[in-house]
Write an enzyme that holds these catalytic residues in place. Structure first.
Site, PDB file in Angstrom:
ATOM      1  N   ALA A  85     -15.631   2.277  29.625  1.00 37.09           N
ATOM      2  CA  ALA A  85     -16.997   2.267  30.153  1.00 37.09           C
ATOM      3  C   ALA A  85     -17.347   0.894  30.726  1.00 37.09           C
ATOM      4  O   ALA A  85     -18.017   0.787  31.749  1.00 37.09           O
ATOM      5  CB  ALA A  85     -17.979   2.635  29.054  1.00 37.09           C
ATOM      6  N   ASP A 139     -15.595   0.500  33.973  1.00 39.02           N
ATOM      7  CA  ASP A 139     -16.272   1.284  35.009  1.00 39.02           C
ATOM      8  C   ASP A 139     -17.468   0.532  35.573  1.00 39.02           C
ATOM      9  O   ASP A 139     -17.731   0.570  36.767  1.00 39.02           O
ATOM     10  CB  ASP A 139     -16.771   2.628  34.453  1.00 39.02           C
ATOM     11  CG  ASP A 139     -15.627   3.616  34.275  1.00 39.02           C
ATOM     12  OD1 ASP A 139     -14.526   3.334  34.787  1.00 39.02           O
ATOM     13  OD2 ASP A 139     -15.844   4.649  33.610  1.00 39.02           O
ATOM     14  N   LEU A 154     -11.198  10.932  41.708  1.00 39.48           N
ATOM     15  CA  LEU A 154     -12.436  11.699  41.868  1.00 39.48           C
ATOM     16  C   LEU A 154     -13.627  10.769  41.909  1.00 39.48           C
ATOM     17  O   LEU A 154     -13.650   9.746  41.216  1.00 39.48           O
ATOM     18  CB  LEU A 154     -12.620  12.644  40.680  1.00 39.48           C
ATOM     19  CG  LEU A 154     -11.648  13.809  40.580  1.00 39.48           C
ATOM     20  CD1 LEU A 154     -11.749  14.462  39.219  1.00 39.48           C
ATOM     21  CD2 LEU A 154     -11.946  14.825  41.668  1.00 39.48           C
ATOM     22  N   GLU A 177     -13.688  22.661  35.246  1.00 41.95           N
ATOM     23  CA  GLU A 177     -12.593  22.472  34.274  1.00 41.95           C
ATOM     24  C   GLU A 177     -12.941  21.292  33.387  1.00 41.95           C
ATOM     25  O   GLU A 177     -13.530  20.315  33.862  1.00 41.95           O
ATOM     26  CB  GLU A 177     -11.285  22.144  35.014  1.00 41.95           C
ATOM     27  CG  GLU A 177     -10.804  23.277  35.882  1.00 41.95           C
ATOM     28  CD  GLU A 177      -9.750  22.813  36.899  1.00 41.95           C
ATOM     29  OE1 GLU A 177      -9.278  21.660  36.814  1.00 41.95           O
ATOM     30  OE2 GLU A 177      -9.420  23.614  37.783  1.00 41.95           O
ATOM     31  N   LYS A 201     -12.440  17.866  31.747  1.00 43.24           N
ATOM     32  CA  LYS A 201     -11.661  16.724  32.227  1.00 43.24           C
ATOM     33  C   LYS A 201     -10.936  16.112  31.033  1.00 43.24           C
ATOM     34  O   LYS A 201     -11.544  15.428  30.208  1.00 43.24           O
ATOM     35  CB  LYS A 201     -12.592  15.707  32.887  1.00 43.24           C
ATOM     36  CG  LYS A 201     -11.849  14.596  33.586  1.00 43.24           C
ATOM     37  CD  LYS A 201     -12.798  13.795  34.465  1.00 43.24           C
ATOM     38  CE  LYS A 201     -12.081  12.717  35.253  1.00 43.24           C
ATOM     39  NZ  LYS A 201     -11.436  11.708  34.442  1.00 43.24           N
ATOM     40  N   ARG A 244       1.150   9.240  38.106  1.00 44.75           N
ATOM     41  CA  ARG A 244       0.322   9.098  39.300  1.00 44.75           C
ATOM     42  C   ARG A 244       0.510   7.717  39.939  1.00 44.75           C
ATOM     43  O   ARG A 244       0.480   7.588  41.150  1.00 44.75           O
ATOM     44  CB  ARG A 244      -1.130   9.300  38.900  1.00 44.75           C
ATOM     45  CG  ARG A 244      -2.105   9.065  39.980  1.00 44.75           C
ATOM     46  CD  ARG A 244      -3.452   9.648  39.590  1.00 44.75           C
ATOM     47  NE  ARG A 244      -4.433   9.335  40.597  1.00 44.75           N
ATOM     48  CZ  ARG A 244      -5.214   8.269  40.571  1.00 44.75           C
ATOM     49  NH1 ARG A 244      -5.100   7.406  39.581  1.00 44.75           N
ATOM     50  NH2 ARG A 244      -6.083   8.053  41.518  1.00 44.75           N
ATOM     51  N   GLU A 297      -2.286  17.242  33.401  1.00 43.73           N
ATOM     52  CA  GLU A 297      -2.575  16.101  32.536  1.00 43.73           C
ATOM     53  C   GLU A 297      -1.678  16.148  31.305  1.00 43.73           C
ATOM     54  O   GLU A 297      -1.620  17.178  30.621  1.00 43.73           O
ATOM     55  CB  GLU A 297      -4.055  16.176  32.121  1.00 43.73           C
ATOM     56  CG  GLU A 297      -4.618  14.883  31.623  1.00 43.73           C
ATOM     57  CD  GLU A 297      -5.118  13.963  32.743  1.00 43.73           C
ATOM     58  OE1 GLU A 297      -4.813  14.219  33.928  1.00 43.73           O
ATOM     59  OE2 GLU A 297      -5.793  12.970  32.412  1.00 43.73           O
ATOM     60  N   LYS A 313     -14.923  21.746  41.032  1.00 39.39           N
ATOM     61  CA  LYS A 313     -14.157  21.868  42.274  1.00 39.39           C
ATOM     62  C   LYS A 313     -14.664  23.061  43.078  1.00 39.39           C
ATOM     63  O   LYS A 313     -15.027  24.085  42.502  1.00 39.39           O
ATOM     64  CB  LYS A 313     -12.669  22.117  41.945  1.00 39.39           C
ATOM     65  CG  LYS A 313     -12.045  21.056  41.078  1.00 39.39           C
ATOM     66  CD  LYS A 313     -10.627  21.421  40.661  1.00 39.39           C
ATOM     67  CE  LYS A 313     -10.040  20.295  39.812  1.00 39.39           C
ATOM     68  NZ  LYS A 313      -8.696  20.620  39.282  1.00 39.39           N
ATOM     69  N   CYS A 326     -19.641   1.989  -8.431  1.00 42.48           N
ATOM     70  CA  CYS A 326     -20.464   1.300  -9.415  1.00 42.48           C
ATOM     71  C   CYS A 326     -20.744   2.364 -10.479  1.00 42.48           C
ATOM     72  O   CYS A 326     -21.314   3.408 -10.182  1.00 42.48           O
ATOM     73  CB  CYS A 326     -21.765   0.825  -8.771  1.00 42.48           C
ATOM     74  SG  CYS A 326     -22.990   0.359 -10.006  1.00 42.48           S
TER      75      CYS A 326
HETATM   76  S1  IVH Z   1      -8.287  17.131  39.615  1.00 43.48           S
HETATM   77  C1  IVH Z   1      -8.532  15.706  43.601  1.00 43.48           C
HETATM   78  N1  IVH Z   1      -8.667  18.281  37.304  1.00 43.48           N
HETATM   79  O1  IVH Z   1      -8.927  12.928  36.113  1.00 43.48           O
HETATM   80  C2  IVH Z   1      -8.403  16.151  42.242  1.00 43.48           C
HETATM   81  N2  IVH Z   1      -8.215  15.945  37.323  1.00 43.48           N
HETATM   82  O2  IVH Z   1     -10.387  10.995  37.913  1.00 43.48           O
HETATM   83  C3  IVH Z   1      -7.967  15.116  41.309  1.00 43.48           C
HETATM   84  N3  IVH Z   1      -8.117  14.917  35.130  1.00 43.48           N
HETATM   85  O3  IVH Z   1      -6.230  11.548  37.848  1.00 43.48           O
HETATM   86  C4  IVH Z   1      -7.643  15.550  40.007  1.00 43.48           C
HETATM   87  N4  IVH Z   1      -8.519  16.733  33.963  1.00 43.48           N
HETATM   88  O4  IVH Z   1      -5.797  12.448  35.518  1.00 43.48           O
HETATM   89  C5  IVH Z   1      -8.409  17.118  37.931  1.00 43.48           C
HETATM   90  N5  IVH Z   1      -8.999  19.439  35.329  1.00 43.48           N
HETATM   91  C6  IVH Z   1      -8.748  18.295  35.960  1.00 43.48           C
HETATM   92  C7  IVH Z   1      -8.531  17.080  35.265  1.00 43.48           C
HETATM   93  C8  IVH Z   1      -8.280  15.921  36.000  1.00 43.48           C
HETATM   94  C9  IVH Z   1      -8.262  15.445  33.894  1.00 43.48           C
HETATM   95  C10 IVH Z   1      -7.852  13.501  35.405  1.00 43.48           C
HETATM   96  C11 IVH Z   1      -6.629  13.278  36.255  1.00 43.48           C
HETATM   97  C12 IVH Z   1      -7.101  12.540  37.471  1.00 43.48           C
HETATM   98  C13 IVH Z   1      -8.409  11.991  37.024  1.00 43.48           C
HETATM   99  C14 IVH Z   1      -9.341  11.864  38.203  1.00 43.48           C
END
Ligand code: IVH
Length: 707
Positions: free
Chosen positions: A57, A60, A106, A140, A142, A163, A205, A321, A457
């Site tokens: 965090a 970021d 993303l 989905e 993450k 990656r 992942e 997405k 105690c």
């Molecule tokens: S899609 C263009 N789907 O998040 C699409 N990423 O910040 C890019 N990640 O590098 C990835 N769960 O390591 C996608 N269901 C999911 C994900 C996911 C985890 C991670 C992945 C990616 C990062 C992007």
């Protein structure tokens, strides 16, 4: 390393005082240089050395500040800025793998407004070609692990790569081959009899389950090795091992979430693609969901924000997405992120700060636990200045010292805890800590029993223990005395109004008004609330007594078996052992408690002041399970209900099996509406929640009985 952490904190502080957007170009120039240098050093720690020294965090925040300043003052941007790179650097030790199509990252959304802005931007861009459309979305979870690309040729796993920086990753094929959950071969005809593509790149992942991560860290500690800071680091560290036999011993998992290049025809929607990956035998995350509109998707994001701890893997957000691939092509990509997807990020739950002291806290059972005193820090939107350190072993295993920079975590409703010390940030001034020999409240020598992690105690008259006991006795899950919280409970003990639990029921209005700051009306309300608690069900009293190992569930199990507290007191440990849910530890603790003469006196006195010690009709075993009319329903109340206070109504609903929560969400089953309802009514209507209006007391009774 200290200087890096310090520099980071100075920068964050400066940014807090004066945000990037409030700066002039002259002010921004040196700041941009510093931010760039610091971000670069963190990138190295994270991607190359796998040992980050600050929580994600904080990173970021630095990164975003840099991005903002570069966007504001394009003249300050340089091609070698960390913002111009897609990700980390590949390590030299591995062979490089050039991705045929880049692995994108993303952009982030932090609230519903960001999601809506993103969606509307997509709609505007699609309008030229497709008119007014409402693109279907796929959400989905993450997963917080690391992305890999797996290339299969003629059904065989040919290359696996990390990656890396998005264009070039590391070839980790040997290591990936040891991950049992990743298929080495896609069998012919796997996808519903269809021939798998000649060549397909599967993306997903790699991560470590929380339970497996804990077990791995226990093993590492036992072997005298350093444990990993979190499951993500454990997964990354395990995958980027030079010796595949080490990776093979690490419990890694995998979920597929996308594809790279595929030879031959490929599905038209993401949903179809995920179905295909599932058919080909790849592990898929089970909570992925399709949404026709944005508002139900927002509820999904909120739901997982508050339920992330229910999962055995770490998630840090929801990836949203656009489903149709023709829409995706139209939307395209900007810099390193697609326009057709966005990550909804949950608020960070970790932060670093300084541990200034360790105090010990005496609980109601006499257990003495260490607590960290911290420089106040924001974690997940709350200022934290104290956090648990659990016990002596926890501190020793993690070598946590006074003066250390520590990572603090706050997860859901759980008490904040110190997760680890950042050893790299040490200056040499930190001092190791030792458990005290005596109780800080009463001076009695502390005892650590064999096989137990906690010190105790043993003084049954220890004032600290008694305060905690009173606090517990009156609390919401115990006797539930309205208006009597932790502070007031302690004060009543300190003022000498409560020396033994039954004294609570002898407190008078006059005694209370004699205390400073107590008005007649509030004294009267408190005495009434205390009086009302006399008729609480027996299971609540049993829990309230603070008998070791008797939690809410055990109390219920005991009441299912015994009709009165006297029957329970008469039972010996062997008899208790025959009860479902009661093992030797509980049986012994309960029978020992009732054998002590002072506890027998306590029960007699509680009876004498009028506290109920018998099973109430609705507590009878036949009232459990199927017979509870509101079992499993999550209910929210709005407006004032006829003939009952809000609290009485909640209690009645809970007794009938419902769980009562304060705000409407995707999980709400019923909204109970009284007179002059609030905004919850509109929210419930928007969510399509069932609405039950209570015109009079009978409506409520009927609802309690029939649901
Ligand atoms: S899609 C263009 N789907 O998040 C699409 N990423 O910040 C890019 N990640 O590098 C990835 N769960 O390591 C996608 N269901 C999911 C994900 C996911 C985890 C991670 C992945 C990616 C990062 C992007």
């Amino acid at each position: 390393m200290t200087d890096l952490v310090e520099k980071t904190h100075d920068l964050l502080e400066a940014l807090e005082e004066r945000p990037p957007t409030a700066r002039t170009k002259e002010e921004a120039a040196p700041l941009v240089d510093t931010l760039r240098a610091v971000v670069r050093r963190h990138d190295h720690r994270y991607y190359v050395e796998d040992t980050p020294v600050i929580p994600d965090a904080e990173y970021d925040r630095l990164y975003r500040a840099l991005e903002t300043l570069e966007a504001e003052f394009p003249a300050l941007q340089t091609p070698d800025s960390p913002t111009q790179r897609v990700g980390g650097e590949p390590i030299d030790a591995f062979e490089k793998h050039e991705h045929p199509e880049p692995l994108l990252s993303l952009s982030n959304a932090f609230d519903e407004g960001d999601l809506r802005d993103w969606y509307e931007r997509c709609q505007r861009q699609l309008a030229d070609r497709y008119g007014a459309v409402e693109p279907t979305l796929v959400a989905e979870l993450k997963i917080d692990g690391l992305a890999v690309a797996l290339t299969y040729e003629q059904g065989q796993l040919a290359v696996a790569a990390t990656r890396g920086n998005g264009s070039v990753g590391e070839n980790i094929t040997h290591n990936i081959r040891t991950v049992h959950r990743i298929p080495l071969r896609i069998p012919a005809g796997a996808d519903n009899g269809r021939q798998p593509p000649e060549r397909i790149e599967v993306r997903g992942e790699v991560f470590m389950r929380k339970s497996e991560f804990e077990a791995l860290n226990d093993r590492l500690r036992a072997d005298g090795q350093s444990p990993f800071a979190n499951p993500r680091n454990a997964a990354a560290g395990s995958l980027r091992q030079l010796d595949p036999s080490v990776t093979a011993e690490r419990p890694l998992s995998f979920f597929a979430f996308a594809t790279g290049p595929i030879s031959g025809p490929s599905p038209d929607t993401h949903t179809e693609k995920l179905k295909m990956l599932d058919g080909l035998g790849f592990p898929m995350e089970a909570h992925t969901q399709r949404f026709e509109d944005l508002s139900s998707l927002t509820s999904f994001c909120e739901h997982w924000g508050s339920h992330r701890d229910d999962l055995d893997y770490e998630i840090d957000g929801v990836v949203v997405k656009i489903d149709r691939h023709d829409y995706r092509r139209e939307l395209g990509t900007i810099a390193d992120a697609p326009r057709w997807a966005i990550a909804y990020k949950f608020p960070a739950r970790e932060a670093t700060t300084t541990l200034t002291d360790i105090l010990v806290n005496v609980g109601r059972t006499g257990a003495v636990n260490p607590e960290a005193v911290l420089e106040p820090v924001q974690v997940g939107g709350v200022t934290v200045s104290q956090a648990t350190l659990h016990n002596e072993d926890y501190i020793a295993e993690r070598d946590i010292r006074i003066g250390d920079t520590v990572v603090v975590k706050r997860a859901g409703d759980v008490i904040p805890q110190v997760v680890r010390a950042v050893a790299e940030a040490r200056t040499g001034e930190e001092t190791p800590w030792h458990f005290p020999d005596t109780c800080p409240a009463c001076g009695e020598e502390l005892v650590r029993l064999p096989e137990e992690a906690d010190y105790y105690c043993m003084n049954s008259e220890c004032p600290a223990q008694f305060k905690r006991l009173v606090e517990h006795f009156v609390s919401r899950d115990a006797m539930d005395i309205e208006g009597l919280g932790e502070k007031l409970a302690h004060r009543l003990v300190e003022e000498g109004l409560i020396r033994r639990l039954p004294d609570l029921y002898r407190i008078t209005i006059d005694e209370l008004t004699a205390l400073e700051g107590f008005a007649e009306k509030s004294a009267q309300n408190l005495v009434e609330a205390i009086d009302a608690s006399k008729t609480q069900p027996l299971r609540r009293l049993l829990f309230a007594l603070g008998i070791r190992h008797v939690g809410k569930t055990v109390a219920e199990d005991l009441v299912a078996e015994f009709e009165t507290i006297d029957d329970l007191a008469a039972a010996d440990a062997d008899c208790l052992l025959t009860i479902d849910g009661v093992g030797p530890t509980i049986a012994e603790s309960v029978s020992d408690w009732f054998l002590l003469p002072e506890n027998q006196d306590l029960i007699a006195e509680l009876k004498a002041v009028g506290v109920n010690t018998e099973r109430l009709p609705h507590e009878a075993p036949s009232d459990e399970g199927a017979d509870l009319p509101l079992e499993g329903l999550t209910i929210v109340i709005t407006g004032s209900l006829p003939g009952r206070t809000r609290r009485e109504a909640s209690r009645a609903l809970e007794e009938a099996g419902a769980s009562v929560t304060s705000s409407v969400s995707g999980n709400t089953d019923v909204l109970v509406v009284g007179e002059t309802p609030g905004s919850k009514l509109q929210e419930a209507e928007a969510e399509g929640v069932r609405i039950v209006r209570m015109e009079d007391e009978e409506d409520f009774e009927r609802f309690l009985a029939d649901g």
